[in-house]
Design a protein around this motif. Structure first.
Motif, PDB file in Angstrom:
ATOM      1  N   ALA A  44       0.830  -1.209   0.000  1.00  0.00           N
ATOM      2  CA  ALA A  44       0.000   0.000   0.000  1.00  0.00           C
ATOM      3  C   ALA A  44       0.865   1.260   0.000  1.00  0.00           C
ATOM      4  O   ALA A  44       0.551   2.243  -0.681  1.00  0.00           O
ATOM      5  CB  ALA A  44      -0.928  -0.008   1.211  1.00  0.00           C
ATOM      6  N   ARG A  45       1.963   1.243   0.750  1.00  0.00           N
ATOM      7  CA  ARG A  45       2.868   2.396   0.759  1.00  0.00           C
ATOM      8  C   ARG A  45       3.517   2.597  -0.605  1.00  0.00           C
ATOM      9  O   ARG A  45       3.660   3.733  -1.076  1.00  0.00           O
ATOM     10  CB  ARG A  45       3.934   2.196   1.835  1.00  0.00           C
ATOM     11  CG  ARG A  45       3.408   2.251   3.258  1.00  0.00           C
ATOM     12  CD  ARG A  45       4.510   2.015   4.253  1.00  0.00           C
ATOM     13  NE  ARG A  45       5.551   3.029   4.110  1.00  0.00           N
ATOM     14  CZ  ARG A  45       6.710   2.985   4.751  1.00  0.00           C
ATOM     15  NH1 ARG A  45       6.987   1.945   5.533  1.00  0.00           N
ATOM     16  NH2 ARG A  45       7.591   3.952   4.589  1.00  0.00           N
ATOM     17  N   ILE A  46       3.910   1.501  -1.271  1.00  0.00           N
ATOM     18  CA  ILE A  46       4.507   1.613  -2.606  1.00  0.00           C
ATOM     19  C   ILE A  46       3.480   2.154  -3.601  1.00  0.00           C
ATOM     20  O   ILE A  46       3.789   3.016  -4.443  1.00  0.00           O
ATOM     21  CB  ILE A  46       5.056   0.244  -3.058  1.00  0.00           C
ATOM     22  CG1 ILE A  46       6.218  -0.191  -2.155  1.00  0.00           C
ATOM     23  CG2 ILE A  46       5.514   0.290  -4.509  1.00  0.00           C
ATOM     24  CD1 ILE A  46       6.731  -1.585  -2.446  1.00  0.00           C
ATOM     25  N   HIS A  47       2.261   1.645  -3.513  1.00  0.00           N
ATOM     26  CA  HIS A  47       1.202   2.118  -4.415  1.00  0.00           C
ATOM     27  C   HIS A  47       0.915   3.603  -4.199  1.00  0.00           C
ATOM     28  O   HIS A  47       0.731   4.361  -5.162  1.00  0.00           O
ATOM     29  CB  HIS A  47      -0.065   1.290  -4.184  1.00  0.00           C
ATOM     30  CG  HIS A  47      -1.210   1.695  -5.047  1.00  0.00           C
ATOM     31  ND1 HIS A  47      -1.250   1.439  -6.405  1.00  0.00           N
ATOM     32  CD2 HIS A  47      -2.360   2.365  -4.747  1.00  0.00           C
ATOM     33  CE1 HIS A  47      -2.372   1.916  -6.904  1.00  0.00           C
ATOM     34  NE2 HIS A  47      -3.057   2.485  -5.920  1.00  0.00           N
ATOM     35  N   HIS A  48       0.890   4.021  -2.937  1.00  0.00           N
ATOM     36  CA  HIS A  48       0.678   5.437  -2.634  1.00  0.00           C
ATOM     37  C   HIS A  48       1.822   6.287  -3.191  1.00  0.00           C
ATOM     38  O   HIS A  48       1.596   7.391  -3.711  1.00  0.00           O
ATOM     39  CB  HIS A  48       0.571   5.616  -1.117  1.00  0.00           C
ATOM     40  CG  HIS A  48       0.550   7.051  -0.682  1.00  0.00           C
ATOM     41  ND1 HIS A  48      -0.519   7.883  -0.912  1.00  0.00           N
ATOM     42  CD2 HIS A  48       1.474   7.801  -0.033  1.00  0.00           C
ATOM     43  CE1 HIS A  48      -0.271   9.078  -0.426  1.00  0.00           C
ATOM     44  NE2 HIS A  48       0.942   9.062   0.120  1.00  0.00           N
ATOM     45  N   HIS A  49       3.025   5.780  -3.111  1.00  0.00           N
ATOM     46  CA  HIS A  49       4.181   6.522  -3.628  1.00  0.00           C
ATOM     47  C   HIS A  49       4.134   6.635  -5.149  1.00  0.00           C
ATOM     48  O   HIS A  49       4.470   7.683  -5.720  1.00  0.00           O
ATOM     49  CB  HIS A  49       5.465   5.821  -3.182  1.00  0.00           C
ATOM     50  CG  HIS A  49       6.708   6.530  -3.613  1.00  0.00           C
ATOM     51  ND1 HIS A  49       7.145   7.703  -3.028  1.00  0.00           N
ATOM     52  CD2 HIS A  49       7.618   6.237  -4.592  1.00  0.00           C
ATOM     53  CE1 HIS A  49       8.263   8.112  -3.615  1.00  0.00           C
ATOM     54  NE2 HIS A  49       8.576   7.227  -4.559  1.00  0.00           N
ATOM     55  N   LEU A  50       3.703   5.551  -5.832  1.00  0.00           N
ATOM     56  CA  LEU A  50       3.653   5.569  -7.294  1.00  0.00           C
ATOM     57  C   LEU A  50       2.507   6.424  -7.827  1.00  0.00           C
ATOM     58  O   LEU A  50       2.576   6.912  -8.963  1.00  0.00           O
ATOM     59  CB  LEU A  50       3.517   4.138  -7.828  1.00  0.00           C
ATOM     60  CG  LEU A  50       4.713   3.214  -7.577  1.00  0.00           C
ATOM     61  CD1 LEU A  50       4.398   1.811  -8.075  1.00  0.00           C
ATOM     62  CD2 LEU A  50       5.966   3.760  -8.255  1.00  0.00           C
ATOM     63  N   CYS A  51       1.448   6.590  -7.036  1.00  0.00           N
ATOM     64  CA  CYS A  51       0.286   7.356  -7.502  1.00  0.00           C
ATOM     65  C   CYS A  51       0.470   8.853  -7.358  1.00  0.00           C
ATOM     66  O   CYS A  51      -0.391   9.621  -7.808  1.00  0.00           O
ATOM     67  CB  CYS A  51      -0.960   6.919  -6.734  1.00  0.00           C
ATOM     68  SG  CYS A  51      -1.549   5.276  -7.196  1.00  0.00           S
ATOM     69  N   LYS A  52       1.554   9.293  -6.761  1.00  0.00           N
ATOM     70  CA  LYS A  52       1.791  10.726  -6.636  1.00  0.00           C
ATOM     71  C   LYS A  52       2.118  11.330  -8.003  1.00  0.00           C
ATOM     72  O   LYS A  52       2.794  10.708  -8.824  1.00  0.00           O
ATOM     73  CB  LYS A  52       2.934  10.991  -5.659  1.00  0.00           C
ATOM     74  CG  LYS A  52       2.604  10.654  -4.217  1.00  0.00           C
ATOM     75  CD  LYS A  52       3.754  10.983  -3.304  1.00  0.00           C
ATOM     76  CE  LYS A  52       3.410  10.693  -1.856  1.00  0.00           C
ATOM     77  NZ  LYS A  52       4.541  11.035  -0.952  1.00  0.00           N
ATOM     78  N   VAL A  53       1.616  12.524  -8.217  1.00  0.00           N
ATOM     79  CA  VAL A  53       1.836  13.215  -9.490  1.00  0.00           C
ATOM     80  C   VAL A  53       3.275  13.726  -9.524  1.00  0.00           C
ATOM     81  O   VAL A  53       3.707  14.464  -8.641  1.00  0.00           O
ATOM     82  CB  VAL A  53       0.840  14.370  -9.673  1.00  0.00           C
ATOM     83  CG1 VAL A  53       1.068  15.052 -11.007  1.00  0.00           C
ATOM     84  CG2 VAL A  53      -0.589  13.850  -9.562  1.00  0.00           C
ATOM     85  N   ARG A  54       4.011  13.326 -10.568  1.00  0.00           N
ATOM     86  CA  ARG A  54       5.420  13.705 -10.697  1.00  0.00           C
ATOM     87  C   ARG A  54       5.656  14.390 -12.030  1.00  0.00           C
ATOM     88  O   ARG A  54       4.832  14.331 -12.944  1.00  0.00           O
ATOM     89  CB  ARG A  54       6.321  12.472 -10.561  1.00  0.00           C
ATOM     90  CG  ARG A  54       6.204  11.777  -9.222  1.00  0.00           C
ATOM     91  CD  ARG A  54       7.049  10.523  -9.166  1.00  0.00           C
ATOM     92  NE  ARG A  54       6.993   9.905  -7.842  1.00  0.00           N
ATOM     93  CZ  ARG A  54       7.789  10.230  -6.843  1.00  0.00           C
ATOM     94  NH1 ARG A  54       8.742  11.158  -7.021  1.00  0.00           N
ATOM     95  NH2 ARG A  54       7.687   9.649  -5.669  1.00  0.00           N
ATOM     96  N   LYS A  55       6.818  15.003 -12.140  1.00  0.00           N
ATOM     97  CA  LYS A  55       7.194  15.664 -13.383  1.00  0.00           C
ATOM     98  C   LYS A  55       7.609  14.647 -14.429  1.00  0.00           C
ATOM     99  O   LYS A  55       7.938  13.501 -14.119  1.00  0.00           O
ATOM    100  CB  LYS A  55       8.329  16.656 -13.121  1.00  0.00           C
ATOM    101  CG  LYS A  55       7.935  17.816 -12.222  1.00  0.00           C
ATOM    102  CD  LYS A  55       9.076  18.800 -12.053  1.00  0.00           C
ATOM    103  CE  LYS A  55       8.653  19.974 -11.173  1.00  0.00           C
ATOM    104  NZ  LYS A  55       9.750  20.957 -10.989  1.00  0.00           N
ATOM    105  N   ASN A  56       7.613  15.075 -15.682  1.00  0.00           N
ATOM    106  CA  ASN A  56       7.933  14.179 -16.806  1.00  0.00           C
ATOM    107  C   ASN A  56       9.361  13.661 -16.674  1.00  0.00           C
ATOM    108  O   ASN A  56      10.309  14.442 -16.643  1.00  0.00           O
ATOM    109  CB  ASN A  56       7.767  14.937 -18.121  1.00  0.00           C
ATOM    110  CG  ASN A  56       7.822  14.011 -19.318  1.00  0.00           C
ATOM    111  OD1 ASN A  56       8.163  12.833 -19.206  1.00  0.00           O
ATOM    112  ND2 ASN A  56       7.470  14.550 -20.479  1.00  0.00           N
ATOM    113  N   PRO A  57       9.550  12.314 -16.598  1.00  0.00           N
ATOM    114  CA  PRO A  57      10.918  11.790 -16.459  1.00  0.00           C
ATOM    115  C   PRO A  57      11.798  12.047 -17.685  1.00  0.00           C
ATOM    116  O   PRO A  57      13.023  12.000 -17.582  1.00  0.00           O
ATOM    117  CB  PRO A  57      10.685  10.296 -16.234  1.00  0.00           C
ATOM    118  CG  PRO A  57       9.351  10.013 -16.836  1.00  0.00           C
ATOM    119  CD  PRO A  57       8.542  11.251 -16.620  1.00  0.00           C
ATOM    120  N   LYS A  58      11.189  12.309 -18.853  1.00  0.00           N
ATOM    121  CA  LYS A  58      11.993  12.599 -20.040  1.00  0.00           C
ATOM    122  C   LYS A  58      12.607  13.995 -19.993  1.00  0.00           C
ATOM    123  O   LYS A  58      13.575  14.277 -20.698  1.00  0.00           O
ATOM    124  CB  LYS A  58      11.127  12.463 -21.294  1.00  0.00           C
ATOM    125  CG  LYS A  58      10.609  11.055 -21.526  1.00  0.00           C
ATOM    126  CD  LYS A  58       9.784  10.990 -22.814  1.00  0.00           C
ATOM    127  CE  LYS A  58       9.273   9.564 -23.055  1.00  0.00           C
ATOM    128  NZ  LYS A  58       8.466   9.477 -24.300  1.00  0.00           N
TER     129      LYS A  58
END
Length: 299
Positions: free
Chosen positions: A132-146
């Motif tokens: 659940a902690r990993i899923h919460h971390h991945l669902c955060k809105v982040r900047k474009n990795p490219k």
């Protein structure tokens, strides 16, 4: 006579919704007009607060209680009412305290057992919590990795109105927060303007504008509201309750009318701004509807 009430209902009762509104009742009807003033005082021919806490209907002399309020039980000699606390948390604590400190041992052991059981369940399902902690971390809105190495999170001070982050919903949401703040400010100012008048103090049972809380009547008897003082025969201290009430009600009606049209205007402006910002945002940024293929006319 001081009170113009007939003999069948000689007691003056103050109605609960309005401090300066009265009705004539008999000795057993005081609590119907105002539950906080159930005692029919024969010395003043008015309904007042009972001398016994929790008593709803008192006897004619006020020394005995004929009926207690809700959540109260009658005492053995009808001279007091007992608050029903049996089964409540306060009752349990009092019973445990009366039994001594050893009585806290069993509740403490039960609480400790619940804590141990909770910890064991956490250890047993630790893998689910990690997922659940990993899923919460991945669902955060982040900047474009490219563009940004490491996909960093957006700053709290990011301008969501000009940058495309997760669509038009985010800037519209923040605009709605500003709209709610403006509406709250308008309602607060209107309510303060309506209630800041000196006329509104006539509707307080023990308001702070007029001091003290009890006012002498023409016969020297303390009345439980301002009405006895306001209806005094002394022209220098008498207040015209009718005209004061009318001014206060007119003030309230005017404020409500102004607030209605003010909030309506702010709402219409907000809706128009939301529409314009949506059109501007979608014209500047590429969205899914710009690349979607639509078909129509199928049966």
């Amino acid at each position: 006579e001081q009170w113009p009430c007939p003999r069948k209902c000689p007691f003056v009762a103050q109605l609960k919704p309005f401090a300066c509104t009265f009705t004539c009742v008999n000795a057993s009807q005081c609590h119907y007009a105002n539950v906080n003033m159930p005692f029919a005082d024969p010395s003043t021919l008015s309904c007042g607060a009972s001398r016994m806490e929790g008593c709803m209907i008192a006897s004619s002399n006020g020394t005995r209680c004929d009926e207690c309020r809700r959540h109260f039980t009658m005492g053995h000699d009808q001279t007091f009412c007992i608050y029903e606390r049996e089964g409540s948390l306060i009752w349990i604590v009092e019973k445990l305290h009366a039994l001594g400190y050893w009585s806290w041992l069993l509740p403490s052991l039960v609480l400790l057992g619940l804590i141990v059981q909770l910890c064991m369940k956490l250890v047993q399902h630790w893998d689910l919590l990690t997922f659940a902690r990993i899923h919460h971390h991945l669902c955060k809105v982040r900047k474009n990795p490219k563009v940004h190495a490491g996909s960093p999170l957006y700053s709290l001070f990011e301008n969501v109105h000009t940058k495309f982050i997760i669509g038009i919903g985010l800037p519209l949401y923040y605009n709605s927060l500003v709209f709610l703040f403006l509406v709250s400010a308008v309602l607060f100012v209107g309510a303060h303007f309506a209630l800041a008048s000196g006329d509104s103090s006539l509707f307080n049972y023990a308001g702070s504008y007029f001091m003290p809380a009890f006012y002498p009547t023409t016969t020297g008897v303390l009345d439980a509201s301002i009405c006895g003082w306001a209806m005094s025969d002394d022209a220098d201290t008498r207040v015209d309750v009718g005209s004061t009430t009318r001014r206060f009600m007119e003030r309230l009606a005017t404020v409500v009318l102004v607030l209605y049209f003010s909030v309506l205007a702010v709402m219409l402006v907000h809706a128009k701004c939301q529409q314009r910002h949506t059109e501007w945002f979608e014209a500047r940024h590429l969205t899914m509807k710009d690349i979607a293929l639509g078909f129509s006319g199928f049966p």
